[in-house]
Each structure stands twice: as structure tokens, then as C-alpha cells.
Scaffold this motif. Structure first.
Motif, PDB file in Angstrom:
ATOM      1  N   ASP A  56       0.886  -1.382  -0.001  1.00  0.00           N
ATOM      2  CA  ASP A  56      -0.098  -0.129  -0.074  1.00  0.00           C
ATOM      3  C   ASP A  56       0.994   1.234   0.125  1.00  0.00           C
ATOM      4  O   ASP A  56       1.582   1.664   0.892  1.00  0.00           O
ATOM      5  CB  ASP A  56      -1.061  -0.184   1.227  1.00  0.00           C
TER       6      ASP A  56
ATOM      7  N   ARG B 287       0.961   4.717   2.553  1.00  0.00           N
ATOM      8  CA  ARG B 287       1.503   4.653   3.937  1.00  0.00           C
ATOM      9  C   ARG B 287       2.891   5.314   3.737  1.00  0.00           C
ATOM     10  O   ARG B 287       3.534   5.535   2.946  1.00  0.00           O
ATOM     11  CB  ARG B 287       1.703   3.199   4.524  1.00  0.00           C
TER      12      ARG B 287
ATOM     13  N   LYS C  47       6.304  -1.415   6.385  1.00  0.00           N
ATOM     14  CA  LYS C  47       5.173  -0.410   6.957  1.00  0.00           C
ATOM     15  C   LYS C  47       4.208  -0.476   5.919  1.00  0.00           C
ATOM     16  O   LYS C  47       2.970  -0.025   6.097  1.00  0.00           O
ATOM     17  CB  LYS C  47       5.784   0.976   7.301  1.00  0.00           C
ATOM     18  N   LYS C  48       4.469  -0.567   4.733  1.00  0.00           N
ATOM     19  CA  LYS C  48       3.564  -0.458   3.606  1.00  0.00           C
ATOM     20  C   LYS C  48       2.628  -1.638   3.358  1.00  0.00           C
ATOM     21  O   LYS C  48       1.869  -1.942   2.474  1.00  0.00           O
ATOM     22  CB  LYS C  48       4.107   0.152   2.403  1.00  0.00           C
TER      23      LYS C  48
ATOM     24  N   ARG D 256       1.043  -5.950   3.917  1.00  0.00           N
ATOM     25  CA  ARG D 256       0.225  -6.729   4.681  1.00  0.00           C
ATOM     26  C   ARG D 256       0.079  -7.912   4.043  1.00  0.00           C
ATOM     27  O   ARG D 256       0.281  -8.318   2.661  1.00  0.00           O
ATOM     28  CB  ARG D 256      -1.307  -6.086   4.553  1.00  0.00           C
TER      29      ARG D 256
ATOM     30  N   ARG E 227       0.546  -6.779   9.518  1.00  0.00           N
ATOM     31  CA  ARG E 227       0.184  -5.720   9.208  1.00  0.00           C
ATOM     32  C   ARG E 227       1.259  -4.481   9.639  1.00  0.00           C
ATOM     33  O   ARG E 227       1.496  -4.607  10.730  1.00  0.00           O
ATOM     34  CB  ARG E 227      -1.057  -5.323   9.884  1.00  0.00           C
ATOM     35  N   GLY E 228       1.887  -3.874   8.500  1.00  0.00           N
ATOM     36  CA  GLY E 228       2.740  -3.085   8.893  1.00  0.00           C
ATOM     37  C   GLY E 228       2.095  -1.717   9.175  1.00  0.00           C
ATOM     38  O   GLY E 228       2.899  -0.936   9.736  1.00  0.00           O
ATOM     39  N   HIS E 229       0.832  -1.644   9.374  1.00  0.00           N
ATOM     40  CA  HIS E 229       0.211  -0.478   9.599  1.00  0.00           C
ATOM     41  C   HIS E 229      -1.221  -0.631  10.051  1.00  0.00           C
ATOM     42  O   HIS E 229      -1.885  -1.977   9.645  1.00  0.00           O
ATOM     43  CB  HIS E 229      -0.004   0.788   8.749  1.00  0.00           C
ATOM     44  N   SER E 230      -1.832  -0.083  10.617  1.00  0.00           N
ATOM     45  CA  SER E 230      -3.302  -0.289  11.091  1.00  0.00           C
ATOM     46  C   SER E 230      -4.460  -0.216  10.076  1.00  0.00           C
ATOM     47  O   SER E 230      -4.053   0.526   8.989  1.00  0.00           O
ATOM     48  CB  SER E 230      -3.737   0.576  12.308  1.00  0.00           C
ATOM     49  N   THR E 231      -5.423  -1.018  10.177  1.00  0.00           N
ATOM     50  CA  THR E 231      -6.731  -0.992   9.370  1.00  0.00           C
ATOM     51  C   THR E 231      -7.831  -0.770   9.875  1.00  0.00           C
ATOM     52  O   THR E 231      -7.853  -0.925  11.109  1.00  0.00           O
ATOM     53  CB  THR E 231      -6.590  -2.284   8.307  1.00  0.00           C
TER      54      THR E 231
END
Length: 356
Positions: free
Chosen positions: A271, A274, A281-282, A284, A310-314
Motif C-alpha cells: 500500500d 502509507r 510499513k506499507k 500486509r 500488518r505493517g500499519h493499522s486497518t
């Protein structure tokens, strides 16, 4: 750009299906129908409480073909309809405006009680929305923000014959319209509707008796691994710039019935919305499993996924992924897919698949 590619891809699928239909006119019966609809807006988020009690109304015109060949009957043990539905909707609130939609749909008959046909109607298409969100002139509308959006519908229809060519049609439908996460805000419009109309059989043909079919032999069903390349476009909340999502998906597919199959596998996504340069971080990674309706070269998938990394929250630890693929050959498919967290779409993407 992805949304326009998705529309073109979908229209190509419809053209291919229609071309095959026209190649054998004697195995089809044409119908025309019209209906009035009224419904209730579904409040699926606390952010749209101010729309509670809103009641959309509309009318629609359908043109359809009933496939009456033995091959069509073999797909779903019925003579299914394939058609195009043109609709106008007044959403019942000044901020929401109105929409004109064109949808392609399939409608297999489930059973025929009391001489009527009860069928499942599912479709998707494209809508023109006349009052999208604007921070200055229309801040109240946070359910759609682009003039072009993508409607989905699913529900039941009951046709009761009242004359040789005429039938009364009742329907109960769930409707959804979203731009697929291409632009924010995009909570989407969800509404349930009841419809009343009439259907007219254009061709003076009788529907043939159902042929006798052997039971499906699961040993001859399609099975194997499929590898998919995914490219989508999104606009994250709070960010005006568009961002791309790239993905790889590996699944095992198994057809266990004439029009049903299951799949399981993994999906990785990158993604670019991000921040930061680290790919973790980008990224999943998800485990996915789903059900598939298999209608000839068409494959309509309803897939659920759970994030493993997950490198970041969803929005949620799980997601839904709705797909429509068309087989170009025994080894290659092309299609579109919509990924959502709950009732909020994340992105619409195109898909290219290979089987081994």
C-alpha cells in the motif's frame, strides 16, 4: 484511472456474454419489464445518523434474455435470465441527490411455487451521481464524493403469470453504491427496497420442459492453484492524493458442485499510501478463504480474509473481497475485485490470473 479500467473490463465481459447469446437465438427468449421501487436508507455508520428515516424511491426498466438451452440448464438446474437494468433513484434527501444507473445482472430461478418463479437477482454496474460531496456547497453528503460510482444489488424476485405473455413482478432487494475507495469521503449508500412491476415476454416461444441431468461428478470439477496479480487505486482518509495498491494472491481452487467451488490461500499487498520508505510499513499479509459461483467462463467470488501481518493499522483485523473474473483460456483470467472492511470499501482493483 483504475475505476475506468474496471468499467471497460466489465463491459467487455458483458459483450462477450451477449455475443455468445446471439450466436444461438433459438435458445433464448427475450423479456422486457418495468417496476416502481421504494426503500429505506440503512444507517451503517454513526457518521450518517442525520440521514436516518430517509426513503429512496425510483423506477427501472429491464431488458433480459432467458437461456433455454440444455447447456444453460446444466449450469444451474434452471433456465437463467441475463439482462441489463436501467434505473433512476431519488435518494429522498437534498444532500444525497439522485442517480441514474445501468447494471448487468444474472437471475437464476430457485424454485417455482404455485406456478410462479422465485429467482435470485444479483448485478453490478455504473452510476452517475448528481450531488457528490463538496466541502463548501455539500458538506453533509459524506457517503459519496465522485459523480461516477459502482452500484451492486442482490435480492429476490417473484414473477406470477397473469396472461400468456404478461406477469406481475414483485422484488425485495439490497442496494449498495460506492466509488470503491477511489475518492474520500466514501461511506457508501446502502438501502433496501421493495418493487412492484410487470414483465412482458417479447418472443412467442414456450419455455421447454426441464431435461434430465446426471448428478455432478466432483472428480471432473476444476481444481488447482491460481496466482493473481492485483492493481488498485485508493484515496486514504485525510489525504487528498491518490495512492496505488499492488498485490499478489495465491489460492487453491476446488469445484465441488456444478456451479459452486471453494478457495483458500494467501494474499500480500503493498500500500503506497502509507508514509515511510520501509516496505514493512506499507505491507500486509493475509489468509483468505471463500466461495465461488461458477457460471461458464464467469467466476463470482465472495472471499473473507484475516490479516496475519500488518505493517500499519486497518479499519478491522479482517476484510471482505468480492471478485468477478472471466476466463480468457484454461490458464488465464481477467477481472475486477472490490476489497472492503465491513461496509467501507478500501479499493477497487483489476486482476490478472494464471492457473497451473
Amino acid at each position: 484511472m483504475v475505476k475506468y479500467i474496471g468499467i471497460i473490463c466489465f463491459l467487455l465481459l458483458f459483450w462477450q456474454s451477449s455475443a455468445g447469446q446471439q450466436a444461438d437465438e433459438r435458445n433464448s427468449i427475450r423479456y422486457m419489464s418495468g417496476a416502481l421501487h421504494a426503500g429505506q436508507l440503512q444507517i451503517h455508520s454513526s457518521k450518517i445518523e442525520h440521514f436516518r428515516g430517509v426513503m429512496p424511491v425510483g423506477f427501472g426498466l429491464d431488458f433480459s434474455w432467458k437461456f433455454t438451452s440444455s447447456g444453460a440448464y446444466e449450469l444451474c438446474r434452471c433456465y437463467p435470465l441475463l439482462g441489463v437494468s436501467l434505473n433512476y433513484w431519488d435518494f429522498g434527501h437534498d444532500a444525497l441527490g439522485s442517480a441514474v444507473s445501468a447494471l448487468f445482472y444474472v437471475e437464476p430461478v430457485l424454485f417455482s411455487p404455485w406456478g410462479a418463479d422465485l429467482s435470485l437477482k444479483t448485478g453490478l454496474g455504473v452510476s452517475y451521481m448528481d450531488n457528490p460531496h463538496d466541502e463548501e456547497t455539500n458538506p453533509e453528503n459524506i457517503v459519496y464524493s465522485t459523480p461516477v460510482a459502482f452500484p451492486l444489488m442482490a435480492g429476490l424476485s417473484l414473477d406470477y403469470p397473469v396472461a400468456d405473455r404478461w406477469a406481475v413482478r414483485l422484488s425485495a432487494m439490497f442496494q449498495h453504491i460506492s466509488n470503491g475507495g477511489v475518492n474520500q469521503p466514501n461511506l457508501g449508500i446502502n438501502y433496501t427496497t421493495l418493487g412492484f412491476g410487470v414483465s412482458y415476454k417479447i418472443d412467442d416461444e414456450r419455455i421447454p420442459f426441464h431435461p434430465e441431468l446426471d448428478s455432478f461428478d466432483a472428480s471432473v470439477g476444476e481444481r488447482g492453484f491460481r496466482y493473481r496479480f492485483i492493481a488498485g487505486l485508493k484515496e486514504p482518509e485525510g489525504i487528498e492524493d491518490k495512492a496505488s495498491v499492488l498485490g499478489l494472491m495465491a489460492e487453491y481452487h476446488d469445484q465441488f458442485a456444478r456451479i459452486n467451488g471453494w478457495s483458500a490461500g494467501v494474499m500480500g499487498e503493498l500500500d503506497t499510501s502509507r508514509p515511510g520508505s520501509l516496505s514493512f510499513k506499507k505491507g500486509r499479509l493475509s489468509a483468505v478463504a471463500g466461495h465461488h459461483f461458477i457460471l461458464g467462463r464467469f467466476d463470482f467470488g465472495q472471499i473473507a480474509g484475516v490479516y496475519l501481518l500488518r505493517g500499519h493499522s486497518t479499519h478491522s483485523p479482517w476484510f471482505q473481497y468480492y471478485t468477478l473474473d472471466y476466463g480468457l483460456s484454461d490458464l488465464m483470467e481477467v477481472g475486477v475485485g472490490l476489497k472492503a472492511h465491513g461496509k467501507v470499501a478500501e479499493y477497487l482493483g483489476v486482476r490478472l490470473s494464471f492457473s497451473f
